[in-house]
Motif scaffolding. Sequence first.
Motif, mmCIF file in Angstrom:
data_model
loop_
_atom_site.group_PDB
_atom_site.id
_atom_site.type_symbol
_atom_site.label_atom_id
_atom_site.label_comp_id
_atom_site.label_asym_id
_atom_site.label_seq_id
_atom_site.Cartn_x
_atom_site.Cartn_y
_atom_site.Cartn_z
ATOM 1 N N GLY A 9 0.618 -9.508 139.956
ATOM 2 C CA GLY A 9 1.112 -9.234 138.603
ATOM 3 C C GLY A 9 0.467 -10.179 137.603
ATOM 4 N N THR A 10 0.110 -9.659 136.435
ATOM 5 C CA THR A 10 -0.467 -10.490 135.389
ATOM 6 C C THR A 10 0.607 -10.832 134.355
ATOM 7 O OG1 THR A 10 -1.196 -8.562 134.092
ATOM 8 C CG2 THR A 10 -2.712 -9.411 135.752
ATOM 9 N N GLY A 11 0.286 -11.715 133.410
ATOM 10 C CA GLY A 11 1.263 -12.265 132.484
ATOM 11 C C GLY A 11 2.202 -11.239 131.862
ATOM 12 N N GLY A 12 3.490 -11.364 132.123
ATOM 13 C CA GLY A 12 4.485 -10.461 131.554
ATOM 14 C C GLY A 12 4.629 -9.140 132.270
ATOM 15 N N ALA A 13 4.025 -8.987 133.446
ATOM 16 C CA ALA A 13 4.024 -7.698 134.149
ATOM 17 C C ALA A 13 5.438 -7.177 134.374
ATOM 18 C CB ALA A 13 3.304 -7.833 135.485
ATOM 19 N N ALA A 14 5.701 -5.945 133.887
ATOM 20 C CA ALA A 14 6.973 -5.252 134.121
ATOM 21 C C ALA A 14 8.171 -6.111 133.782
ATOM 22 C CB ALA A 14 7.050 -4.761 135.565
ATOM 23 N N GLN A 15 8.026 -6.967 132.781
ATOM 24 C CA GLN A 15 9.125 -7.846 132.393
ATOM 25 C C GLN A 15 10.269 -7.065 131.752
ATOM 26 O OE1 GLN A 15 7.843 -10.813 129.597
ATOM 27 N NE2 GLN A 15 9.539 -12.187 130.026
ATOM 28 N N LEU A 16 9.924 -5.920 131.125
ATOM 29 C CA LEU A 16 10.903 -5.125 130.391
ATOM 30 C C LEU A 16 10.865 -3.679 130.850
ATOM 31 C CD1 LEU A 16 9.938 -6.456 126.839
ATOM 32 C CD2 LEU A 16 11.782 -7.328 128.299
ATOM 33 N N ASP A 17 11.982 -2.971 130.644
ATOM 34 C CA ASP A 17 11.960 -1.539 130.917
ATOM 35 C C ASP A 17 11.415 -0.802 129.701
ATOM 36 O OD1 ASP A 17 14.017 -1.321 129.022
ATOM 37 O OD2 ASP A 17 15.604 -1.096 130.532
ATOM 38 N N VAL A 18 11.426 0.530 129.738
ATOM 39 C CA VAL A 18 10.813 1.302 128.659
ATOM 40 C C VAL A 18 11.587 1.189 127.356
ATOM 41 C CG1 VAL A 18 9.655 2.920 130.193
ATOM 42 C CG2 VAL A 18 12.006 3.373 129.492
ATOM 43 N N SER A 19 12.815 0.697 127.415
ATOM 44 C CA SER A 19 13.609 0.493 126.193
ATOM 45 C C SER A 19 13.472 -0.925 125.641
ATOM 46 C CB SER A 19 15.086 0.791 126.470
ATOM 47 O OG SER A 19 15.262 2.131 126.910
ATOM 48 N N GLY A 20 12.696 -1.752 126.349
ATOM 49 C CA GLY A 20 12.520 -3.124 125.906
ATOM 50 C C GLY A 20 13.581 -4.076 126.409
ATOM 51 N N ASP A 25 -3.843 -0.799 149.632
ATOM 52 C CA ASP A 25 -3.451 -2.055 150.247
ATOM 53 C C ASP A 25 -3.115 -3.127 149.213
ATOM 54 O OD1 ASP A 25 -3.978 -1.518 153.169
ATOM 55 O OD2 ASP A 25 -5.948 -1.051 152.339
ATOM 56 N N VAL A 26 -3.722 -3.027 148.015
ATOM 57 C CA VAL A 26 -3.536 -4.030 146.960
ATOM 58 C C VAL A 26 -3.274 -3.304 145.646
ATOM 59 C CG1 VAL A 26 -4.558 -5.988 145.722
ATOM 60 C CG2 VAL A 26 -5.143 -5.589 148.130
ATOM 61 N N LEU A 27 -2.359 -3.840 144.855
ATOM 62 C CA LEU A 27 -2.076 -3.304 143.529
ATOM 63 C C LEU A 27 -2.093 -4.456 142.531
ATOM 64 C CD1 LEU A 27 -1.118 -0.957 141.655
ATOM 65 C CD2 LEU A 27 1.228 -1.643 142.220
ATOM 66 N N VAL A 28 -2.896 -4.321 141.475
ATOM 67 C CA VAL A 28 -2.889 -5.276 140.369
ATOM 68 C C VAL A 28 -2.103 -4.628 139.242
ATOM 69 C CG1 VAL A 28 -4.275 -6.622 138.750
ATOM 70 C CG2 VAL A 28 -5.131 -6.196 141.068
ATOM 71 N N LEU A 29 -1.002 -5.247 138.863
ATOM 72 C CA LEU A 29 -0.066 -4.648 137.915
ATOM 73 C C LEU A 29 -0.091 -5.399 136.590
ATOM 74 C CD1 LEU A 29 2.282 -2.577 137.477
ATOM 75 C CD2 LEU A 29 3.830 -4.395 138.253
ATOM 76 N N GLY A 30 -0.352 -4.668 135.504
ATOM 77 C CA GLY A 30 -0.327 -5.262 134.173
ATOM 78 C C GLY A 30 0.548 -4.438 133.241
ATOM 79 N N GLY A 31 0.810 -4.978 132.061
ATOM 80 C CA GLY A 31 1.651 -4.270 131.102
ATOM 81 C C GLY A 31 3.071 -4.798 131.119
ATOM 82 N N PHE A 32 3.695 -4.865 129.953
ATOM 83 C CA PHE A 32 5.005 -5.501 129.829
ATOM 84 C C PHE A 32 6.174 -4.576 130.175
ATOM 85 C CE2 PHE A 32 2.372 -7.577 126.414
ATOM 86 C CZ PHE A 32 2.102 -8.715 127.154
ATOM 87 N N ASN A 33 5.985 -3.259 130.043
ATOM 88 C CA ASN A 33 7.099 -2.318 130.213
ATOM 89 C C ASN A 33 6.853 -1.391 131.391
ATOM 90 O OD1 ASN A 33 6.599 -2.815 127.100
ATOM 91 N ND2 ASN A 33 8.791 -2.481 127.363
ATOM 92 N N LEU A 34 7.906 -1.137 132.167
ATOM 93 C CA LEU A 34 7.802 -0.240 133.315
ATOM 94 C C LEU A 34 9.190 0.322 133.609
ATOM 95 C CD1 LEU A 34 5.545 0.677 135.281
ATOM 96 C CD2 LEU A 34 6.386 -1.050 136.875
ATOM 97 N N GLU A 35 9.231 1.574 134.048
ATOM 98 C CA GLU A 35 10.508 2.175 134.427
ATOM 99 C C GLU A 35 11.033 1.525 135.703
ATOM 100 O OE1 GLU A 35 11.131 6.416 134.299
ATOM 101 O OE2 GLU A 35 9.232 6.674 133.221
ATOM 102 N N SER A 36 12.337 1.395 135.789
ATOM 103 C CA SER A 36 12.952 0.742 136.938
ATOM 104 C C SER A 36 12.655 1.491 138.243
ATOM 105 C CB SER A 36 14.461 0.609 136.736
ATOM 106 O OG SER A 36 15.055 1.888 136.519
ATOM 107 N N ARG A 37 12.530 2.813 138.179
ATOM 108 C CA ARG A 37 12.242 3.576 139.401
ATOM 109 C C ARG A 37 10.864 3.229 139.956
ATOM 110 N NH1 ARG A 37 9.449 8.694 138.246
ATOM 111 N NH2 ARG A 37 9.052 8.863 136.002
ATOM 112 N N HIS A 38 9.928 2.892 139.068
ATOM 113 C CA HIS A 38 8.599 2.514 139.530
ATOM 114 C C HIS A 38 8.612 1.112 140.135
ATOM 115 C CE1 HIS A 38 7.089 5.616 136.442
ATOM 116 N NE2 HIS A 38 7.025 6.143 137.651
ATOM 117 N N VAL A 39 9.420 0.227 139.560
ATOM 118 C CA VAL A 39 9.565 -1.106 140.150
ATOM 119 C C VAL A 39 10.149 -0.983 141.560
ATOM 120 C CG1 VAL A 39 10.724 -3.348 139.962
ATOM 121 C CG2 VAL A 39 9.798 -2.252 137.915
#
Length: 273
Positions: free
Chosen positions: A65-76, A36-50
């Motif tokens: 989402g926490t600071g910078g969450a999924a701001q960038l893909d795996v290539s930066g 029901d709830v997801l806490v998402l952290g980390g700066f990089n994430l694949e677009s398919r997961h987003v």
Amino acid sequence: LNQDWLWTYLGLMASHVPVDLIIEEDLDAEHLKGYDVLVLGGFNLESRHVAAIHEWVERGGLLVGTGGAAQLDVSGDPLPATEQLFAARQRPMAPREAAAVKVAKFQTPGLWPEPVELKPKGILHRLEPIDSGKPVATYDDGSVAAVEHSLGKGRTILLGFHPGFMLRDSGGTRSPARAWLAAPVIARLGRPRADIDDPGIETTVFEHDSGIAVLLSSFGPVSEGNRVVSVATDRPIREVTSSLRGPLEWERKGDRIEVTTPPVNRVDVVILR
């Protein structure tokens, strides 16, 4: 960021919220439908997961989402899909700017029950709401520290800081910051079936035809003074006992039974019949 995730996990556990740790590979429709709830952290994430998270929120999930969450893909490279997910852009502060920030003020009613001021920690980000994103907190320089966004049947919250670091540095799981951290999750899930007014004690409920047993497991020093165990049940209760202390004082308050128990040393079982 492992410390941020660790302390976020500990803060939720100490609030008697059931928590799982899931990895990036679990961010798909099949795994997410059980939450029901997801806490998402980390700066990089694949677009398919987003994309999978976006669909999950639209179906009714709450995403924090926490600071910078999924701001960038795996290539930066920047992830525009994340901006649409949170209805906000994230701008990391330079260290000198971040050092000057003293407080984040949550003033808008919403998933938090009352206004609160916090000392933000971690890698701080200024947020720029877009589309239907709504600012719900500001730093002391007036820039936005948190954004809420309604998406389909669900909602997202984006924080411009790292709540786990904030909890750790404000006194840990016994600090007032723990209630703030857990408030959006409990607002979505509802109050736990059983809890106790001691963050160092875990509660586990066992239901039986003859009654209800609440296992109390203490993972910290023995607290001073009596504690209150609260159990939600519509069953008629005649007596409450402790496996170690015998009969306990109790009273019904609405849909919950509140039990006064002596300090818990290691383990005890409260039995409602």
